[in-house]
Each structure stands twice: as C-alpha cells, then as structure tokens.
Design an enzyme around this catalytic site. Structure first.
Site, PDB file in Angstrom:
ATOM      1  N   HIS A 197       0.801  -1.227   0.000  1.00 43.00           N
ATOM      2  CA  HIS A 197       0.000   0.000   0.000  1.00 43.00           C
ATOM      3  C   HIS A 197       0.832   1.275   0.000  1.00 43.00           C
ATOM      4  CE1 HIS A 197       0.946   0.035   4.283  1.00 43.00           C
ATOM      5  NE2 HIS A 197       0.680   1.318   4.253  1.00 43.00           N
TER       6      HIS A 197
HETATM    7  C1  UD1 Z   1      -1.906   5.614   5.379  1.00 38.97           C
HETATM    8  C2  UD1 Z   1      -0.618   6.087   6.024  1.00 38.97           C
HETATM    9  C3  UD1 Z   1       0.370   4.938   6.080  1.00 38.97           C
HETATM   10  C4  UD1 Z   1      -0.238   3.736   6.761  1.00 38.97           C
HETATM   11  C5  UD1 Z   1      -1.520   3.373   6.041  1.00 38.97           C
HETATM   12  C6  UD1 Z   1      -2.225   2.166   6.635  1.00 38.97           C
HETATM   13  C7  UD1 Z   1      -0.074   8.458   5.648  1.00 38.97           C
HETATM   14  C8  UD1 Z   1       0.807   9.392   4.920  1.00 38.97           C
HETATM   15  N1  UD1 Z   1      -0.002   7.175   5.257  1.00 38.97           N
HETATM   16  O1  UD1 Z   1      -1.597   5.250   4.048  1.00 38.97           O
HETATM   17  O2  UD1 Z   1       1.493   5.347   6.826  1.00 38.97           O
HETATM   18  O3  UD1 Z   1       0.670   2.662   6.713  1.00 38.97           O
HETATM   19  O4  UD1 Z   1      -2.409   4.491   6.077  1.00 38.97           O
HETATM   20  O5  UD1 Z   1      -3.263   1.739   5.795  1.00 38.97           O
HETATM   21  O6  UD1 Z   1      -0.797   8.857   6.539  1.00 38.97           O
HETATM   22  N2  UD1 Z   1      -8.365   5.550   0.633  1.00 38.97           N
HETATM   23  C9  UD1 Z   1      -9.541   4.881   0.396  1.00 38.97           C
HETATM   24  N3  UD1 Z   1     -10.264   4.450   1.483  1.00 38.97           N
HETATM   25  C10 UD1 Z   1      -9.855   4.655   2.766  1.00 38.97           C
HETATM   26  C11 UD1 Z   1      -8.654   5.331   2.976  1.00 38.97           C
HETATM   27  C12 UD1 Z   1      -7.911   5.759   1.900  1.00 38.97           C
HETATM   28  O7  UD1 Z   1      -9.952   4.675  -0.722  1.00 38.97           O
HETATM   29  O8  UD1 Z   1     -10.562   4.251   3.699  1.00 38.97           O
HETATM   30  C13 UD1 Z   1      -7.609   6.086  -0.497  1.00 38.97           C
HETATM   31  C14 UD1 Z   1      -7.533   7.613  -0.423  1.00 38.97           C
HETATM   32  O9  UD1 Z   1      -8.616   8.228  -0.984  1.00 38.97           O
HETATM   33  C15 UD1 Z   1      -6.242   7.868  -1.167  1.00 38.97           C
HETATM   34  C16 UD1 Z   1      -5.386   6.654  -0.833  1.00 38.97           C
HETATM   35  O10 UD1 Z   1      -6.289   5.618  -0.425  1.00 38.97           O
HETATM   36  O11 UD1 Z   1      -6.473   7.875  -2.554  1.00 38.97           O
HETATM   37  C17 UD1 Z   1      -4.369   6.956   0.222  1.00 38.97           C
HETATM   38  O12 UD1 Z   1      -4.975   7.131   1.506  1.00 38.97           O
HETATM   39  P1  UD1 Z   1      -4.145   7.713   2.745  1.00 38.97           P
HETATM   40  O13 UD1 Z   1      -4.910   7.569   3.976  1.00 38.97           O
HETATM   41  O14 UD1 Z   1      -3.590   9.041   2.384  1.00 38.97           O
HETATM   42  O15 UD1 Z   1      -2.888   6.791   2.784  1.00 38.97           O
HETATM   43  P2  UD1 Z   1      -2.738   5.230   2.953  1.00 38.97           P
HETATM   44  O16 UD1 Z   1      -2.162   4.712   1.698  1.00 38.97           O
HETATM   45  O17 UD1 Z   1      -3.925   4.520   3.504  1.00 38.97           O
END
Ligand code: UD1
Length: 352
Positions: A197
């Site tokens: 991820h």
């Molecule tokens: C985040 C953390 C990472 C952690 C991970 C656990 C940061 C910078 N990164 O990464 O350290 O290891 O969580 O999972 O905080 N999205 C969805 N559904 C959700 C959440 C996110 O579709 O419930 C999508 C968002 O819209 C975005 C992408 O996933 O496009 C990234 O989400 P984000 O929470 O920024 O980072 P993670 O990759 O989940």
C-alpha cells in the site's frame, strides 16, 4: 485527568485497541477522536466492530485530497475538538498524516503532545511517514519509542531521556490481546501473505508491475488482501486482471484486524511494504520480505528474519522469495506486551 486520543487510520486503531483499556484501568478519561483519514468500512468501522472499540466522541468526515489538504482539514478539526475539550494532553500514534496534523494543532494550543512510536528513522527524508514522525517527535512533550533503535535515535538527536520512555510496541500488546481473547493460534500453512500500500509502490506503475509479476510467478499460493489505494492503482495500471487470472493468487478485500491476524498466523511467509505487517509477521515467527528499502527496524534485519527485496526488479523479488529461509533466534525486539500499560502509567503520573 483527560486525554484526547487521535485515531484516523487502520494502524492507529490497532494501537488504540491496546491503549484504551489501559487508560481506563488507570482512571484516565479518554476523548476518542477519529480524523476520518480512513473512511471505507473495511478500513475503519470494521476495526471498531471487531475490536469492540468505543465509538469516537468526535468524527471528521471531510478529508480526501492531497497531503496538504488532508493535513490542513484534520488540523482545523482537531483544533476545534481541543478548544472544546481542554484536555491535559493529546495522544498521537505512529506516523500518519493524522499524527502530524494533530501534533501541530495541539502544540499550537499549548496542549502537551504524547507520541506513541516515536523515534523510528530511515534515511528517506521525504518519505511521507518520515516527515510525519519527525515533526510529531519535535513537538512532543513525552515520547514513547517502541524499540531500542528508536530510543537510541531520539537520544542521539538530543531528546531528553527524562521524557523519552522505551515502553515496547503497542502492536505486540494488541496482537497478544487479540490472540488471547479470540483464540487465534500460530500454525504452519503453505501460503504467502502479500500486502502492498505504500505510496512508493502503489503509485508507481513500474514498481507495482514488478510486484505483480513476482506474485504471479511466486513459488507458492498467495493470499493478497488489497488496500483500497492499491486496488485503484492495480485497475488503473491494467494489472488487476492479470493477478485475478492466476489460480494460485487469491485477491481478498482489505481485512479487519482479527481476520488478518488469522491469515498471518497460518501462513508460511509474509511479503509486505507495511511497517505494521512486517512487525506482526516477525512477532508470529514468520519470515518477512519487505518490498521497500526503508529499514525502520534494523533489529529485524540483523536477526535475519526480515530481508528487503527491491521492487525495482521482479526477478530480484523472486530471488529473495526463493531464498529467504531464516533459522536463527528472534530476539524480543518489541518488548513484552506491556507497552500500553507503561504508557498509561507514565501519562497518569505526569498529568494527574
Ligand atoms: C496511510 C498512512 C500509512 C499507513 C496506512 C495504513 C499516511 C501518509 N499514510 O496510508 O502510513 O501505513 O495508512 O493503511 O498517513 N483511501 C480509500 N479508502 C480509505 C482510505 C484511503 O480509498 O478508507 C484512499 C484515499 O482516498 C487515497 C489513498 O487511499 O487515494 C491513500 O490514503 P491515505 O490515507 O492518504 O494513505 P494510505 O495509503 O492509507
């Protein structure tokens, strides 16, 4: 005494599972605040249900966007909560954007920040988690490193040993608590658990393609719970169908903590770019291959149980997958499963 606990992402909820009970035990009033960073059912609500976490007192719902937008929105939200609640301290976990945002909002209001999992360092200065962690550490009044190397980094950077407490890892507490309460045992299966991820892999078509190629040619069955971010990328880069066609690869939705723990506890080996999963694999005695060159736990590499495979090449990943068969001791890198208890006691003594 009142603490505001900030959670927003899956890994925060796992740590909260261990910590909130100990806060209760020590008579600390906890105001639980969900920043909304993770909002999908399986990334958030499922964790509350499975782990019987208390409903958050405050939930933010408007987060999606760039890092700056996400961080800014959470800062404004947390500031309102802190002004309304006037807590004695704010508890932040790990290294996610919610951690950074809450630490900044809190410090600006002169509400002391306590940082769980402080001090982890890599040389990747602009890795998003590294940025978040360093800022949270600088702003924290109390620091709770989970490992000896994290503690050593803080001391080497000049943090005061009087407020830097090596407590152990709350993930180990959570894992032991869940296994005890839900009767999960370690068994030896034949499959590989894969998780991907990190932005460095999920957002990079070439690296993601190499990971997919390696999984397609993996020498054993693969079970792959897919993070929403990675699911989007796999489809966007045209890689999803290829994986789906493989009879030895099982694509799963992202799982709750208990289901994921069961999957891990029964696997043969783990291949991951997650900071949490590499620890959980090690704790359960599973060989771990890390798909990113971020050595957050040098102790794991030194033990031989964790090896890095560079997603720059599919062949490179496969080579590590074929050869990584550690045999040696697994030192207790993450403590004794009582980190949350120490955190609650130290907070109670300091802010009561
Ligand atoms: C985040 C953390 C990472 C952690 C991970 C656990 C940061 C910078 N990164 O990464 O350290 O290891 O969580 O999972 O905080 N999205 C969805 N559904 C959700 C959440 C996110 O579709 O419930 C999508 C968002 O819209 C975005 C992408 O996933 O496009 C990234 O989400 P984000 O929470 O920024 O980072 P993670 O990759 O989940």
């Amino acid at each position: 005494m009142k603490i505001v606990s900030i959670v927003g992402t899956r890994p925060n909820l796992v740590k909260e599972y261990a910590v909130h009970r100990q806060l209760q035990r020590w008579g600390i009033e906890e105001v639980l605040v969900h920043t909304g960073q993770h909002y999908d059912y399986e990334m958030s609500d499922l964790f509350f249900e499975e782990l019987s976490l208390p409903r958050p007192h405050y939930i933010n719902t408007l987060v999606k966007g760039s890092h700056a937008q996400e961080t800014a929105t959470i800062m404004v939200f947390v500031e309102d909560v802190l002004l309304a609640e006037q807590p004695d301290a704010t508890l932040v976990y790990g290294d996610v954007n919610s951690t950074l945002a809450a630490a900044v909002a809190s410090a600006k209001l002169r509400v002391p920040v306590a940082h769980v999992e402080a001090g982890i360092r890599s040389q990747a200065h602009y890795n998003p988690e590294e940025v978040n962690r360093r800022v949270a550490d600088v702003l924290a009044e109390v620091l709770f490193p989970a490992t000896q190397s994290a503690y050593d980094h803080l001391i080497a950077e000049g943090y005061d040993p009087k407020v830097t407490h090596l407590v152990g890892d709350t993930i180990l507490d959570a894992l032991q608590q869940a296994m005890r309460e839900h009767h999960i045992a370690v068994t030896q299966g034949d499959y590989l658990v894969a998780t991907v991820h990190r932005a460095e892999n999920a957002d990079d078509p070439a690296r993601l393609a190499n990971i997919v190629e390696a999984l397609c040619r993996a020498p054993q069955p693969v079970r792959f719970p897919v993070h929403p971010r990675t699911g989007k990328s796999l489809r966007q880069f045209g890689l999803w169908d290829r994986l789906e066609r493989q009879s030895h690869v099982e694509l799963l939705p992202s799982l709750g903590f208990l289901s994921f723990l069961r999957l891990l506890a029964g696997c043969d080996r783990v291949v991951t770019d997650s900071g949490g999963v590499r620890r959980e694999g090690y704790m359960l005695g599973k060989p771990v291959v890390t798909l990113i060159d971020l050595i957050w736990f040098p102790e794991l590499i030194a033990s031989g149980w964790n090896q890095v495979a560079d997603p720059g090449s599919a062949e490179g990943i496969l080579e590590v997958l074929r050869s990584h068969r550690p045999q040696g001791e697994r030192p207790p890198v993450f403590g004794d499963g009582r980190a949350a208890e120490r955190i609650a006691r130290i907070l109670a003594e300091r802010y009561q």
